[in-house]
Design a protein around this motif. Structure first.
Motif, mmCIF file in Angstrom:
data_model
loop_
_atom_site.group_PDB
_atom_site.id
_atom_site.type_symbol
_atom_site.label_atom_id
_atom_site.label_comp_id
_atom_site.label_asym_id
_atom_site.label_seq_id
_atom_site.Cartn_x
_atom_site.Cartn_y
_atom_site.Cartn_z
ATOM 1 N N ALA A 205 -7.972 4.690 -3.163
ATOM 2 C CA ALA A 205 -8.882 3.211 -2.885
ATOM 3 C C ALA A 205 -8.313 2.252 -3.981
ATOM 4 O O ALA A 205 -7.939 1.149 -3.855
ATOM 5 C CB ALA A 205 -10.045 3.092 -2.691
ATOM 6 N N ASP A 206 -8.484 2.666 -5.260
ATOM 7 C CA ASP A 206 -8.200 1.898 -6.580
ATOM 8 C C ASP A 206 -6.768 1.646 -6.465
ATOM 9 O O ASP A 206 -6.520 0.280 -6.889
ATOM 10 C CB ASP A 206 -8.746 2.549 -7.915
ATOM 11 C CG ASP A 206 -10.207 2.696 -7.660
ATOM 12 O OD1 ASP A 206 -10.865 2.053 -7.060
ATOM 13 O OD2 ASP A 206 -10.618 3.327 -8.544
ATOM 14 N N ALA B 122 0.711 -1.268 -0.107
ATOM 15 C CA ALA B 122 0.035 0.129 -0.126
ATOM 16 C C ALA B 122 0.789 1.192 0.100
ATOM 17 O O ALA B 122 0.611 2.228 -0.636
ATOM 18 C CB ALA B 122 -0.883 -0.124 1.183
ATOM 19 N N PRO C 235 -7.297 -9.508 -1.073
ATOM 20 C CA PRO C 235 -8.604 -8.623 -1.115
ATOM 21 C C PRO C 235 -8.743 -7.859 0.043
ATOM 22 O O PRO C 235 -8.499 -8.215 1.341
ATOM 23 C CB PRO C 235 -9.657 -9.764 -1.328
ATOM 24 C CG PRO C 235 -8.910 -10.866 -0.734
ATOM 25 C CD PRO C 235 -7.486 -10.898 -0.976
ATOM 26 N N LEU C 236 -8.945 -6.475 -0.265
ATOM 27 C CA LEU C 236 -9.285 -5.622 0.850
ATOM 28 C C LEU C 236 -10.777 -5.341 0.986
ATOM 29 O O LEU C 236 -11.408 -5.210 -0.105
ATOM 30 C CB LEU C 236 -8.539 -4.319 0.579
ATOM 31 C CG LEU C 236 -7.141 -4.377 0.518
ATOM 32 C CD1 LEU C 236 -6.726 -3.022 0.256
ATOM 33 C CD2 LEU C 236 -6.531 -4.663 2.078
ATOM 34 N N ARG D 138 -5.841 -0.907 -3.578
ATOM 35 C CA ARG D 138 -6.388 -2.309 -4.173
ATOM 36 C C ARG D 138 -5.475 -2.737 -5.253
ATOM 37 O O ARG D 138 -5.227 -4.124 -4.951
ATOM 38 C CB ARG D 138 -7.610 -2.147 -4.571
ATOM 39 C CG ARG D 138 -8.943 -1.884 -3.502
ATOM 40 C CD ARG D 138 -9.999 -1.738 -3.692
ATOM 41 N NE ARG D 138 -11.050 -1.221 -2.751
ATOM 42 C CZ ARG D 138 -11.677 -2.148 -1.863
ATOM 43 N NH1 ARG D 138 -11.237 -3.061 -1.859
ATOM 44 N NH2 ARG D 138 -12.360 -1.212 -1.007
ATOM 45 N N VAL E 299 -10.865 0.412 2.297
ATOM 46 C CA VAL E 299 -9.766 1.164 2.403
ATOM 47 C C VAL E 299 -10.163 2.529 2.804
ATOM 48 O O VAL E 299 -11.332 3.369 2.448
ATOM 49 C CB VAL E 299 -9.081 1.448 0.778
ATOM 50 C CG1 VAL E 299 -7.763 2.428 1.159
ATOM 51 C CG2 VAL E 299 -8.596 0.449 0.136
#
Length: 910
Positions: free
Chosen positions: A859-860, A816, A869-870, A863, A873
Motif C-alpha cells: 500500500a505504501d 501502481a 490520493p487513494l 501510494r 489499496v
C-alpha cells in the motif's frame, strides 16, 4: 360470448375516469364518445396531453397514437405522455400523445360482447375520427395493441408519418406453436378462470417485468380490473388470438400482415428479447415485412419493455431525427419545415473500388502452394496442410452446395467452428454467394454466445460438435449443418440435417458443366458480409456489421501497413486475423492452442507454427504473449532459430507493457514489434513500434501511446467536460483528453439491431468524416500529442470524477504497476460522481491467496507512486478480465466490488 368465459365477461358498464394513480396526470384523462365498428355509441377513456400543450402555447407537429395490448391499458404509456410534454415545454419538438383504452379495457366502456380484431381496428378508426386526428400520425403499439395500431396504419397511409412498435406479432408461422403462456391460457376452462374469474393472467403478465414493478405501479395496472366484471375484455382478448385459419380474426391478421409490405414510411421496433410471448422470431417477421425497420434490442428486457427501459426517450429521439431529416429535404426548391409522410430515399449501388475479399482464391486457384496450416486439426494428426488449389475448389463446392440447400444472399449463417481449414472454407464460401456470416467468439462463454446467436437470428448454423450441442440444448435458431459426418443417432439428437461433406458433394454436382460465377453473381461492396461480435468486455457483446467493401478495406489496411501479401507467412493466434490470411494472399497457420483462452499458447507451439509456415509475421494477443514469454524456457535451439526468422511481431486487443514487449523481442531479435490500436468496429486504426513506445514513455506522457493513425484512418477527440462526459466538439488539439473518435474505409457499417447504440456511436459535433466514411465514437478516452500520436487513457465508462477533477484510469494504473511488488493494477472510483474516491486494486508479484486490504509495504509503495490520493489499496488473487483477450480489466465490475467491500460487505473475490 365464448362459452369458456364466465357470465361476468358479458357485464356492461359505463366509461369512467381513473382514480389518482402513480405517474398519471389527471389532466391527461378524458372521455370521448364515438360510434363503434357497428355504429353503436360508445365512450372511450383516453390519455391526451393536448391540454397541457395548449397551456404552454405549444403547437403539435403531429400525434403519437398509442395502443396498449392485453391485459394492460393506457397507463402503459404514461412515460411517453410525460416525456413528450416535458420536451415540448423545454422548447423541443411538440408531439401530441393520445393513448387509447380499447373498449372493454382500462376505464373505457364495457360493451358486454367480445370484440374481435376486425372490430378493434375499426373501433380505433372511429375514435381517431372523433378526435380529429388527420395527421401526421405516428402509431405506437405493444402486444396485441401493436397489431391493432398497425391495422390502423395500413388503412390510413395518407395520414401516417411513421409506424413504431414494442414487442408484438403480426403473423404466427404455421410451423411454430403459439407462445406457451397463451397456449395454456386458451385451453378450455382455464381461459375463464385465468383471465376473468381471477386476476391470474394479469398478475402473471405484470410479474414478467424485470426488475419487479413497484407496488404503486402494479396497483396502477390493476386499477381498472379489480373485479371479475371488469376483466371480461381480458378474457375476450385472449380468446381472440387466431390459433388457426378457421378463427374469425385470422383473415384480418393476415390482411394486416400482408398490408405492412406496402408501407413505405419510416418504422421503428424497440424489442425486449427476454419476452416469453413475443420472441425474436416475430421481430424477424416484422423486419421481413418492413425492410426499412430500425431496430433496437434492449438486452435483458422482456415483455414489459415499457416498464424496463427508457422506451419514451428512444421513441422521441428517433422522431427528432426523423423530423430533422424531413426538415432538411428539399420541397419545391425549399427546405421542408414540417415532417410529412413519404417513402425513404433509395440507396445507390456502389461499385467495387478494390478487389473482393476472395480475389486471391481466384487468382491462385491453380497453385499447389500452401495457403493454410493447422497445427492441431480437430480430426487426425497434425499438422494439416491445405493448398490454394484445394481451398479454392472446396470454397466453390461449399458455396454451390449452400445455394442448392436454399441459402440466398442476405441469409445469415452462424459459424460455430474453431479456426482452421473448415472455418476458412465456409467463411469464404458464404461471403462469395452473399450470405452473411455470423461470427461469435466461443470465448464469450455459453451465456454470451447464446445471447449473440439468438440476437443475430441466423437461418443456418454450421458448427463442430460442441457448438451444435449447445445450439440444441439452448434452442438456437437455424438449420443445423455439422463440420463432420455424425452418427445418425447423434445427428438426429442435435437436429443436424447435413454435414459439410454432404454440402460439398451437392456443390460438386451442381458445378458439373458450369462455374460458381455462373451460379452466383458477385455481391455488391455495399451488401452486408458479416456480423462480428465484440468481446463483451464492456457490456453485452454487440454484433458489428461489415459490408463487403469494408472487409476488403480491412485487408488492404493490413497489407499496406505490414507488407503482408502473396508469398508471406502469417501465424495468427487471434482468430479474426487467421481468417484474413487467404484474403491477404499469405500462408496462414493456426497454432496449437485453445482459441477461447489465448493464455494457453506456449512458446514451443508458437515456434512450431512459425516453422510450419515459414512465417515472417506473428500476431498474438497480450495474454498469449505473456504465456509465450513465461514458457520460453522450454524452447529448443531449433525453436529459437525459427522465432529468430520472424520479421514483424504484432499484438493488440489490450495494452502491452514495455517489459513484456522487451521479453518478446528477446525471443524474436530480428522482428520489429508493433502494437496496433483497434477494435472489432475497426481492426487497425493506429500503429506504434516498441521503439516508439519506449521513446514515448521516456517523454512522460500519460496513458498508453498507440502511435499515429494508419494511412487511411482519421483520429479525433471529443473533449470531456467537468463531469467526465464527452460533450465537446470534435478536434485534434494536442493534450486535450476526451473520447477517441475515428473514421476509415474499414470501420464498421453499423451495429446489428442496436439503433440507439449505432446512433450514439455516429453523432459528433464538428466537421464531417472524410468522403465515403463515417465517424465512430470508440468509447475509449485519450488524447493526441503535439506529434500527432494517440495516447489511450482508459474507457469513457471508467472515468472517475473526484472533487479535484476528472481522472482517467490508465496513468495511475501504470504508476501502481511500476512498483516491484505489483504485477497488475486496476484503478476505479467509488462513491457519487463529483466526489468519487480513487481505489487501487492490485495483483501482487507474490500472488495473494485471498482478497483484502493490501499489506502495508504494498500500500505504501503504491501510494508513493500514484500522484492522485487513494482512499484504499486492495489486493486480489486475480483481477476480473475479459475472456477473449484475458487482458482487459473489467473496471465496472471491479468498482462495484470495491464499493461493496469498502461499505462493509463481505470480502469476496471480484
Amino acid at each position: 360470448m365464448n362459452p369458456s368465459l364466465p357470465a361476468a365477461a358479458s357485464t356492461t358498464s359505463a366509461a369512467v375516469l381513473p382514480p389518482a394513480l402513480d405517474g398519471l396526470d389527471p389532466a391527461w384523462s378524458r372521455l370521448v364518445e364515438a360510434p363503434d365498428s357497428e355504429g353503436a355509441r360508445r365512450t372511450w377513456h383516453v390519455l391526451d396531453n393536448l391540454s397541457r400543450l395548449e397551456q404552454s402555447g405549444s403547437e403539435p407537429i403531429g400525434t403519437i397514437l398509442c395502443v396498449h395490448g392485453n391485459p394492460t391499458w393506457s397507463y402503459l404509456w404514461r412515460g411517453l405522455l410525460s416525456a413528450a410534454t416535458e420536451q415540448a415545454q423545454a422548447g423541443g419538438d411538440v408531439w401530441r400523445v393520445v393513448a387509447v383504452d380499447q373498449l372493454d379495457m382500462g376505464f373505457s366502456e364495457r360493451t358486454g360482447s367480445p370484440r374481435g380484431l376486425p372490430q378493434r381496428v375499426r373501433d380505433l378508426d372511429a375514435l381517431t375520427t372523433a378526435l380529429g386526428l388527420d395527421g401526421p400520425v405516428v402509431t405506437l403499439g405493444h402486444d396485441w395493441g401493436g397489431v391493432v395500431s398497425l391495422g390502423w396504419a395500413v388503412d390510413h397511409p395518407e395520414r401516417l408519418l411513421a409506424a413504431t412498435v414494442l414487442n408484438t406479432a403480426v403473423h404466427q408461422p404455421e410451423s411454430d406453436p403459439i407462445p406457451a403462456l397463451l397456449r395454456l391460457t386458451l385451453q378450455g376452462p382455464v381461459l375463464g378462470r385465468a383471465t376473468v374469474s381471477t386476476p391470474g393472467f394479469l398478475a402473471t403478465t405484470l410479474a414478467l417485468a424485470r426488475p419487479a414493478l413497484s407496488r404503486e405501479v402494479r396497483d396502477g395496472f390493476m386499477a381498472p380490473y379489480l373485479r371479475a366484471d371488469r376483466r371480461g375484455g381480458i378474457g375476450a382478448f385472449v380468446a381472440d388470438i387466431p390459433v388457426d385459419e378457421t378463427h374469425p380474426s385470422h383473415a384480418e391478421l393476415d390482411r394486416i400482415a400482408e398490408g405492412l409490405r406496402s408501407l413505405t414510411v419510416p418504422a421503428l421496433a424497440l424489442w425486449g428479447p427476454r419476452d416469453p410471448i413475443f420472441s425474436d422470431r416475430y421481430l424477424d417477421d416484422l423486419m421481413d415485412r418492413l425492410p426499412q425497420l430500425d431496430v433496437h434490442r434492449f438486452e435483458g428486457a422482456g415483455h414489459m419493455i415499457a416498464e424496463e427501459v427508457d422506451y419514451a426517450g428512444a421513441v422521441l429521439t428517433w422522431l427528432a431525427d426523423l423530423t430533422a431529416e424531413r426538415a432538411a429535404e428539399p420541397v419545391d426548391g425549399a427546405a421542408a419545415s414540417v415532417p410529412a409522410p413519404g417513402a425513404a430515399a433509395p440507396t445507390a449501388t456502389a461499385a467495387w473500388t478494390t478487389a473482393p475479399l476472395w480475389q486471391n482464391l481466384e487468382d491462385l486457384r491453380d497453385s499447389d502452394d500452401t495457403v493454410l496450416v493447422e497445427m492441431a486439426p480437430s480430426s487426425g494428426a497434425g499438422p494439416r496442410t491445405v493448398s490454394w488449389r484445394l481451398l479454392s475448389r472446396r470454397v466453390d463446392e461449399i458455396a454451390a452446395g449452400l445455394l442448392t440447400l436454399g441459402v440466398r444472399p442476405g441469409d445469415r449463417v452462424s459459424l460455430l467452428v474453431p479456426p482452421g481449414a473448415d472455418l476458412t472454407a465456409v467463411l469464404y464460401a458464404c461471403v462469395r454467394i452473399g450470405a452473411v456470416v455470423v461470427v461469435a467468439d466461443a470465448g464469450l462463454g455459453l451465456r454470451g454466445l447464446t445471447r449473440a446467436v439468438r440476437g443475430a437470428r441466423p437461418s443456418y448454423v454450421i458448427g463442430a460438435l460442441p457448438g451444435l450441442s449447445a445450439a440444441r440444448a439452448l434452442g438456437w435458431p437455424g438449420v443445423k449443418i455439422s463440420t463432420t459426418v455424425l452418427p445418425s443417432p447423434t445427428a438426429r439428437a442435435l437436429g443436424v440435417t447435413r454435414s459439410l461433406l454432404d454440402v460439398a458433394a451437392l456443390g460438386a454436382r451442381a458445378l458439373e458443366g458450369t462455374t460458381l460465377a455462373e451460379l452466383a453473381p458477385v455481391p455488391s461492396p455495399e451488401d452486408t458480409a458479416a456480423v462480428l461480435f465484440t468481446s463483451g468486455s464492456t457490456g453485452p457483446a454487440k454484433g458489428v456489421v461489415y459490408a463487403h467493401g469494408q472487409l476488403s478495406a480491412v485487408r488492404d489496411a493490413l497489407a499496406e501497413r505490414y507488407g503482408i501479401g502473396p508469398g508471406s507467412g502469417l501465424v495468427a493466434g487471434f482468430a479474426p486475423f487467421a481468417l484474413l490470411g487467404p484474403a491477404l494472399g499469405a500462408r496462414s497457420v493456426t497454432p496449437d492452442m485453445d482459441v477461447t483462452s489465448p493464455s494457453t499458447l506456449t512458446a514451443q507451439a508458437t515456434a512450431a507454427a512459425v516453422a510450419a509456415a515459414d512465417a515472417t509475421t506473428l500476431f498474438l494477443s497480450p495474454a498469449a504473449i505473456a504465456n509465450v514469454v513465461a514458457t520460453s524456457g522450454d524452447l529448443t535451439d531449433e525453436d529459437r532459430a525459427a522465432l529468430a526468422r520472424v520479421q514483424t511481431f504484432l499484438s493488440a486487443g489490450a495494452p502491452v507493457s514495455g517489459s513484456l514487449l522487451a521479453a518478446a523481442e528477446s525471443l524474436m531479435p530480428a522482428a520489429t514489434a508493433h502494437t496496433p490500436y483497434g477494435m472489432t468496429e475497426g481492426l487497425l486504426l493506429t500503429d506504434v513500434t516498441a521503439d516508439e513506445i519506449r521513446a514515448a514513455e521516456a517523454s512522460g506522457g500519460r496513458g498508453v501511446c498507440v502511435g499515429r493513425p494508419v494511412v487511411t484512418a482519421t483520429v479525433r477527440v471529443v473533449a470531456l467536460d467537468e463531469q467526465g462526459r464527452a460533450t465537446g466538439e470534435l478536434g485534434d488539439t494536442p493534450d486535450v483528453t476526451g473520447e477517441i473518435v475515428v473514421a476509415a474505409p474499414h470501420v464498421k457499417d453499423r451495429y446489428d439491431r442496436l439503433w440507439l447504440t449505432e446512433r450514439a456511436s455516429r453523432r459528433v459535433d464538428g466537421p464531417p468524416a472524410p468522403e465515403g466514411q463515417r465517424w465512430h465514437r470508440t468509447g475509449d478516452v485519450g488524447h493526441l500529442d503535439a506529434d500527432g500520436r494517440l495516447w489511450v487513457e482508459g474507457r469513457l465508462a471508467h472515468v472517475v470524477v473526484t472533487a479535484d477533477g476528472v481522472v482517467t484510469p490508465v496513468a495511475p494504473e501504470q504508476a501502481a504497476e511500476s512498483s516491484s511488488l505489483v504485477a497488475r493494477a486496476g484503478v476505479v472510483g467509488v462513491g457519487p460522481v463529483g466526489t468519487q474516491q480513487l481505489v487501487a486494486v492490485v495483483e501482487t508479484v507474490e500472488r495473494t491467496r485471498r482478497p483484502g486490504l493490501a499489506p502495508h509495504d504494498v500500500a505504501d509503495d503504491v501510494r508513493a507512486r500514484v500522484s492522485e490520493p487513494l482512499a484504499a489499496v486492495l489486493v486480489v488473487p486475480d483481477l476480473p478480465t475479459d475472456v477473449r483477450h484475458n487482458s482487459k480489466i473489467d473496471r465496472s465490475r471491479l468498482a462495484a466490488w470495491a464499493e461493496d467491500v469498502l461499505s462493509g460487505g463481505r470480502m469476496t473475490t471480484p
